[in-house]
Structures are given as C-alpha cells and as structure tokens.
Write an enzyme that holds these catalytic residues in place. Sequence first.
Site, PDB file in Angstrom:
ATOM      1  N   GLU A  62     -14.740   8.027  41.678  1.00  0.00           N
ATOM      2  CA  GLU A  62     -13.701   8.826  41.667  1.00  0.00           C
ATOM      3  C   GLU A  62     -12.656   8.259  42.748  1.00  0.00           C
ATOM      4  O   GLU A  62     -11.244   8.384  42.674  1.00  0.00           O
ATOM      5  CB  GLU A  62     -14.259  10.347  42.423  1.00  0.00           C
ATOM      6  CG  GLU A  62     -14.861  11.260  41.458  1.00  0.00           C
ATOM      7  CD  GLU A  62     -13.839  11.497  40.278  1.00  0.00           C
ATOM      8  OE1 GLU A  62     -12.594  11.626  40.714  1.00  0.00           O
ATOM      9  OE2 GLU A  62     -14.307  11.675  39.182  1.00  0.00           O
ATOM     10  N   CYS A  75      -2.767  14.770  27.007  1.00  0.00           N
ATOM     11  CA  CYS A  75      -1.351  15.069  27.815  1.00  0.00           C
ATOM     12  C   CYS A  75      -1.007  14.161  28.678  1.00  0.00           C
ATOM     13  O   CYS A  75      -1.089  14.261  29.944  1.00  0.00           O
ATOM     14  CB  CYS A  75      -1.750  16.628  28.479  1.00  0.00           C
ATOM     15  SG  CYS A  75      -0.153  17.421  28.836  1.00  0.00           S
ATOM     16  N   CYS A 106       0.756  15.959  21.558  1.00  0.00           N
ATOM     17  CA  CYS A 106       0.693  17.569  21.431  1.00  0.00           C
ATOM     18  C   CYS A 106      -0.129  17.888  19.908  1.00  0.00           C
ATOM     19  O   CYS A 106      -0.654  18.732  19.744  1.00  0.00           O
ATOM     20  CB  CYS A 106       2.009  18.015  21.274  1.00  0.00           C
ATOM     21  SG  CYS A 106       2.661  17.655  22.930  1.00  0.00           S
ATOM     22  N   CYS A 143      -3.828  18.171  20.325  1.00  0.00           N
ATOM     23  CA  CYS A 143      -3.939  19.094  21.515  1.00  0.00           C
ATOM     24  C   CYS A 143      -4.677  20.200  21.171  1.00  0.00           C
ATOM     25  O   CYS A 143      -3.922  21.011  20.386  1.00  0.00           O
ATOM     26  CB  CYS A 143      -2.801  19.206  22.427  1.00  0.00           C
ATOM     27  SG  CYS A 143      -3.312  20.003  23.905  1.00  0.00           S
ATOM     28  N   CYS A 146       0.739  26.359  24.761  1.00  0.00           N
ATOM     29  CA  CYS A 146       1.223  25.729  25.669  1.00  0.00           C
ATOM     30  C   CYS A 146       2.869  26.069  25.739  1.00  0.00           C
ATOM     31  O   CYS A 146       3.694  25.954  24.685  1.00  0.00           O
ATOM     32  CB  CYS A 146       1.125  24.275  25.076  1.00  0.00           C
ATOM     33  SG  CYS A 146       2.012  23.160  26.455  1.00  0.00           S
TER      34      CYS A 146
HETATM   35  S1  SF4 Z   1       0.634  20.814  23.748  1.00  0.00           S
HETATM   36 FE1  SF4 Z   1       1.086  20.980  25.712  1.00  0.00          FE
HETATM   37  S2  SF4 Z   1      -0.857  20.608  26.897  1.00  0.00           S
HETATM   38 FE2  SF4 Z   1      -1.070  19.884  24.866  1.00  0.00          FE
HETATM   39  S3  SF4 Z   1      -0.543  17.701  25.112  1.00  0.00           S
HETATM   40 FE3  SF4 Z   1       1.278  18.936  24.409  1.00  0.00          FE
HETATM   41  S4  SF4 Z   1       2.304  19.318  26.522  1.00  0.00           S
HETATM   42 FE4  SF4 Z   1       0.104  18.743  26.931  1.00  0.00          FE
END
Ligand code: SF4
Length: 347
Positions: free
Chosen positions: A38, A193, A200, A203, A209
């Site tokens: 860490e 992200c 995105c 994601c 989001c």
């Molecule tokens: S959708 Fe939102 S949370 Fe997901 S990668 Fe894109 S900006 Fe990040």
Amino acid sequence: MTTINSFAEQLLTWFDQHGRKHLPWQKNRTGYRVWVSEIMLQQTQVITVIPYFERFMEQFPTVKDLAQAQSDEVLSLWTGLGYYSRARNLHASAIAITEQHQGNVPKDLDALIALKGIGRSTAGAIISQAYNNPGVILDGNVKRLLTRLHAIEGWPGQSHLDKQLWQMATDLTPTQRNADYTQAIMDLGATICKPKQPLCVACPMQDCCHALAQDKVASIPTPKPKKALPHKTISVLLLKTQQGQTLLEQRPSKGIWGGLWSLPEFVDLKALQTQLAVNGLPTNTSPVTPIKHVFSHYKLTIEPHLLVLDNASKKVSENNKSQWYDPQQLHTIGLATPIKKLLERTQ
Ligand code: SF4
C-alpha cells in the site's frame, strides 16, 4: 457500513470476472506485506511497484527484518520509486511496530493511523486487505470514481468535498466480502475509470454514472488549482579520482532526498570554486550537461561541474557524511534518481 447493496453487488460481479487477484501482495497476505504494498502503491502504478515489492520482501521478509535494517539498505531498495519519505516512514514504523506491537502490524484503525506514513485510507486498506475486516478506502482511484459517478465538481482535495467523499465511501462499503470490494473499487478506478480516456463502454457503472449522463467525464474530477512552480538552480561537484571513484555526501534526513547520497551541493559555481580553493584543490572544473527535475513544489536545475583528481592530489578526506564510492558500490546505497542517472552517464 451496509451488509451488501446493489452498487457493491454490481461491483463484485464485475470483480469476479475482471478484477486483479494474482498480485504478489495478494499471495500469502499478511499485515506486513499489504502495508508495504500500500505504501509503494501511493502515487505509483502497480506495474512499477511489482519488482520493487519483490526485491523488498526478499531482503526484508518480516517487520523485524525491516526494523533491524540500516536506513541506507532501505533507501537503496527504494531508489527510483520516488517520494523517499515513504521509505523513511516505513522504516520508522517497522521499529515502532517491533517495540510497541510485538512485531505485528496492528489490526485497528487508530493504532494504524498512529504510525508514521499511514493515513486513513491506507489503514482501511490494511484492515480490509490483510485481515478481511470491514475497512473503508478512499485513495486517488476511488476518489476519481466517486466524483464521476456523482458528477461532483470542484477540486476533491477541499475539506468539505473530502468529508462528503468519505461519507459516500463509507455508505457504499459492504461488510460482506469487504476485501474483495476494496480491491474491486481500486481496480475499477485504476483499470476502467482511468484519469485519461476512461473505458466507459466497459464500465459496469455506466447506467448510474452522472458524469457520463451529463457528458462531463473529461472535466471531472476538477484538477487542483495550479500555481506556477518556482524555479531554483544549484551547482553540484562531480569530484572523481583517476580510478573512477566519486565523492558523495549524505543528505540531511529531513527535506528533499532526505538520507540519500548525493553530490556536494553549492548555490552556484563561484561558491563551488571557492570551496575547492579553500581545500587546496584545482578550480578548473568542466561543466557537464545540466539535469532538470520537477518536484511537487518547485523545479530544479542541477548544473554539475566535473573535476578529476590525480592520486597525488586526492586531498579530500572522508567523514561520516562524505565518502568515496567505487562505481560497483553505487547500487548498494540510496541515491536520488537524477543523481544516479548522472553518475551512470559519467562513468
Ligand atoms: S461510466 Fe462513469 S464510472 Fe464508469 S468509467 Fe465512465 S466515468 Fe468512470
């Protein structure tokens, strides 16, 4: 903290398929291994950290081994990772853990935060990752993810936003599968992200989001307001013998490159030559290509000046802060990266 919520559920489903589960510190998890990883991972990417982590564990397999090490040994293994106060704090905390906790990395938040170099998020990661107890993290990756998910504008380092983000992170963190959850949220921030060009389309949070819905992904999180960095120029003496030895000085333990070995430093060439004359040494130094280095709070130009002594005039004696080093000894001591590069370039 909640037991499990839909955010955590979605994230854990993604983690089961795509999360990182074979990092070196995820094997044989102990408080010590997770703590070291860490600290190394602060401001530094996983791919860079892995070889440093493996060398560190080979040299110091336990807290006790680290506590008994010389500070030079610790700093030499940190050379190139930067932010050297992390290594000094790690060493100081290993000594404290040996003296106050029988060599066991504490399991509770307050005891962890009382150690040098461990903040609230690192303490949360140790509690969660090493001991699988409920811990909350809010590192840079998680901050970026949460600010985007909720379209929070303004620099997240401001105290009211920091407080708000900690509250969100706490509310979202489940007690069940806590270690997987904290790894998952770090992984999602680091691999999907990302700071630039987040993925995105891949994601699992794209439907909830707010930054994506409002077309603000590129502008969130708001960057820290920039101040023009001051610029400083110094001269350093590259004093060598015909046999290739170099005179190095150990820097004070506090401040820039604290405790590392470096070249004797002067405000300018005139001060450098005055010191040479005082020591009865020749002053006909030759300039070497300057080095530029950017710290978080200023820019530095280092102007090296080379002087090669013949044996008869090796009048500069060693003391506990300055020593002659052979080229092959340089990898055994802690050196600031720009100085290490300069020494390699001028061998
Ligand atoms: S959708 Fe939102 S949370 Fe997901 S990668 Fe894109 S900006 Fe990040």
